[in-house]
Scaffold this active site. Structure first.
Site, mmCIF file in Angstrom:
data_model
loop_
_atom_site.group_PDB
_atom_site.id
_atom_site.type_symbol
_atom_site.label_atom_id
_atom_site.label_comp_id
_atom_site.label_asym_id
_atom_site.label_seq_id
_atom_site.Cartn_x
_atom_site.Cartn_y
_atom_site.Cartn_z
ATOM 1 N N GLU A 33 0.876 -1.176 0.000
ATOM 2 C CA GLU A 33 0.000 0.000 0.000
ATOM 3 C C GLU A 33 0.909 1.219 0.000
ATOM 4 O OE1 GLU A 33 -2.740 2.545 2.997
ATOM 5 O OE2 GLU A 33 -2.866 0.363 3.228
ATOM 6 N N CYS A 81 -2.054 8.966 2.932
ATOM 7 C CA CYS A 81 -1.871 8.466 1.570
ATOM 8 C C CYS A 81 -3.064 8.826 0.697
ATOM 9 C CB CYS A 81 -1.638 6.960 1.575
ATOM 10 S SG CYS A 81 -2.915 6.017 2.418
#
Length: 692
Positions: A464, A499
């Site tokens: 990720e 993110c």
């Protein structure tokens, strides 16, 4: 400064710290109280030596089947037994000096596989058990032993206050007795047989800390001095934990070395086999207990999180609340998605799918949301029957240790979840191990490196990674002020260190000016400062290096024609603070619109129509999220469906749901956490064709 941890005993504790005088400790050794009641596991990473103290009997279930025996206490302290076993194993793995006294002496034997004589009986208790005051008896010492080299004596007198003893028929692995009671042969001291891969160990049955002549008696003073010398000679690699709000060091932690990482891996390898046999229902109960502990200790945990990553205290509370919510969803749906599925059945054959654990996996986690990105991985991994080597970011190591502490308190076995402390070197060691899966959250550059290293192993590697998430405001929005406020929060929450934070904004030219004014007004209203102060929305950046990076983005944009509307520089104060920054008149020639910022900075660009917005939104190597604000759902979904991202938002942004998969595309990574997909990610699917 060296730190000596002394385990808590509820009786006569004061004798232990008083044994170490000011002259003994000097200016270079500090005593640390290790409380089993507070379950002070995180303190272990700060220590250079441990003293396991005396106290009531160890619960017999630790070494034999429980049965009543003479002089047994009315209540045992099983939490103390567990805590001190963790203290000992940590110290042993780190090759840290260990001194055991009385109960500590007995515990070491048990933890190495030995047993105890549960009661010495009338003759033995007459010689050894305290009766208002300590008894005294003679001992003989094994010539040539380390104990002999310290004390310089082959015999002498010691005190005594015990009714149990090490069973000479069941002495722990790699231990051997080096002193005995002269009258009845009770073992009075033990040490390691083979010291080639161990640290300092000495354990005695008597109480050197309260002998009447402790300052001159070689069985007390010499042991103490030798133990302190061993502590002074330790040379552990350390990791300084800084408070981003001040730049000051909070504490220093001992990082794992290759030898301790390998020992932890071996522990996990053994533990995973047993954990996989535990019923899913029982695993769920323990995970829910962990969530309950997060709730019960939320305020303390939030303060620790804020102190090491710099986010406002309320945002730390929010993160823990979010983690609890995700744990509840994952544990509440585990049975549904991990139970076997019968796909076909008739009188001849049954076809079944079963979900088996991967084995021992690495969870290399991030610092920006250590609870959230952590539970995305280690919770479904544990629910699925895996063991977890958890490497917290070096910027969130204290939180990583708190996670471990609460998992153990919740009943997760210590050989199923182990924290690996350190920076890149620790990560490299994990990559060398034959693990069964790697799950990383962090930057594209590091993720790409991990992937290339893991690929030859032919095991799952899920990454990720970062993003440059776009947001488009169409011309049909009705409440410009509300949209501007909501999208500003999406860009600047947690100082933009998300993110999925909004990293670039495109606004239809018809509403551009109004949106820009409302956006700047919203940002100007926020309070920036000490993250522990009430009302602060923007705290400190976690990493000092990001200050230079953000200033470079600002300067690059201004040199290429951007207009600075607010902010643009670091604050002139202690800590790592950067003003919330809004840039207009930006283009895709500027770093701020192409490179992940991961900070409180945003570029806002005017567009003529949807197609121009779509083209610009797609102009990226990342693919995590994208958002469209419009009153028309069809219009928004049409645009989102044409973008190569893992998540699409309509009239919202910077949002994660446990029920939906969290996944990236392109340089934002691959694989999924959360949802049913994120639960099954941690399993190997196996088909069974069962005839008969």
């Amino acid at each position: 400064m060296k730190r000596l941890g002394i385990t808590q005993t509820l009786t006569n504790y004061d004798f232990y710290p008083k044994w170490f005088t000011i002259n003994d400790l000097g200016e270079d050794i500090q005593l640390v109280h290790l409380s089993f009641e507070h379950f002070d596991l995180p303190l272990l990473a700060t220590l250079d030596g441990v003293l396991l103290t005396g106290g009531i009997d160890i619960y017999p279930g630790c070494y034999t089947h429980f049965a009543p025996y003479p002089n047994a206490p009315s209540d045992f302290q099983q939490q103390r037994d567990l805590f001190e076993s963790l203290v000992y194993h940590h110290a042993k793995r780190m090759k840290m000096p260990i001194l055991g006294i009385c109960r500590g002496h007995q515990l070491i034997n048990i933890l190495e596989g030995g047993k105890l004589i549960q009661d010495l009986g009338l003759p033995g208790n007459h010689k050894h058990r305290a009766d208002g005051k300590d008894k005294e008896h003679g001992i003989k010492v094994l010539e040539g032993s380390y104990f002999h080299s310290i004390t310089k004596q082959l015999q002498g007198k010691v005190n005594s206050a015990h009714h149990q003893a090490i069973d000479p028929e069941h002495i722990g692995k790699n231990l051997f007795p080096v002193a005995w009671s002269e009258e009845d042969g009770v073992i009075e001291a033990i040490e390691y047989k083979d010291t080639s891969d161990t640290g300092y160990l000495l354990a005695v049955q008597y109480h050197p800390e309260r002998m009447s002549d402790t300052c001159t008696h070689s069985f007390s003073e010499n042991i103490k001095k030798d133990f302190l010398t061993a502590i002074r000679q330790t040379n552990f690699m350390t990791l300084d934990i800084k408070n981003p709000a001040t730049g000051q060091i909070l504490t220093s932690l001992h990082v794992d070395q290759p030898s301790s990482i390998k020992k932890k891996y071996d522990l996990l390898l053994d533990g995973q086999k047993a954990w996989a046999k535990v019923s899913l229902e029982e695993r769920i109960i323990k995970i829910k207990a962990f969530a309950d502990l997060l709730e019960a200790e939320k305020e303390r945990l939030a303060e620790i999180l804020t102190s090491e990553v710099g986010k406002p205290l309320q945002q730390s509370r929010n993160e823990i609340n979010g983690a609890i919510s995700r744990i509840n969803w994952l544990s509440g749906n585990a049975l549904k998605y991990l139970s076997e599925e019968v796909m076909f059945q008739d009188e001849n054959i049954t076809e079944v799918i079963r979900y088996e654990p991967l084995g021992v996996i690495a969870n290399i986690s991030a610092w920006n949301y250590p609870y959230l990105v952590g539970v995305n991985v280690f919770i479904p991994a544990l629910l699925s029957g895996n063991a977890v080597a958890y490497k917290p970011s070096e910027y969130a190591s204290l939180t990583g240790l708190e996670i471990e502490r609460l998992l153990v308190k919740a009943g997760i076995p210590t050989n199923v979840f182990q924290v690996m402390l350190g920076g890149a070197e620790t990560g490299e060691e994990l990559l060398r191990l034959p693990l069964d899966g790697y799950f990383f959250t962090g930057s594209y550059k590091t993720g790409q490196y991990i992937y290339t290293k893991v690929a030859p192993k032919m095991v799952i590697c899920q990454c990720e990674l970062g993003g440059k998430d776009p947001l488009y405001v169409t011309d049909d929005i009705e409440n410009v002020g509300a949209v501007a406020a909501g999208t500003a929060d999406g860009a600047f929450y947690n100082n933009g260190q998300s993110c999925c934070a909004v990293e670039r904004i495109y606004v239809h030219e018809k509403v551009y000016d109004a949106y820009l004014d409302a956006f700047v007004k919203e940002v100007s209203s926020w309070k920036m400062g000490d993250p522990k102060e009430d009302g602060v929305y923007l705290g400190a950046l976690t990493r000092e290096s990001q200050l230079d990076f953000l200033e470079n983005q600002v300067q690059d944009a201004l040199q290429k024609g951007a207009v600075l509307l607010i902010g643009g520089k670091r604050l002139d104060r202690p800590g790592y603070y950067f003003e919330p920054t809004v840039l207009a008149n930006v283009t895709h020639e500027m770093m701020v619109m192409k490179e992940e910022s991961f900070g409180p900075i945003i570029g806002i660009m005017s567009v003529k129509n949807d197609e121009e917005a779509l083209k610009l939104m797609a102009d990226t190597e990342y693919g995590l999220t994208a958002a469209v604000y419009s009153v028309q759902r069809d219009r928004a979904e049409n645009l989102l469906s044409r973008l190569n991202t893992g998540t699409g938002y309509w009239n919202c942004c910077d949002r994660v749901s446990a029920a939906l998969p969290w996944s990236g595309r392109q340089q934002s990574g691959f694989g999924a956490t959360l949802s049913h997909a994120g639960i099954r990610t941690f399993t190997k699917v196996k088909g069974y064709h069962l005839r008969g």
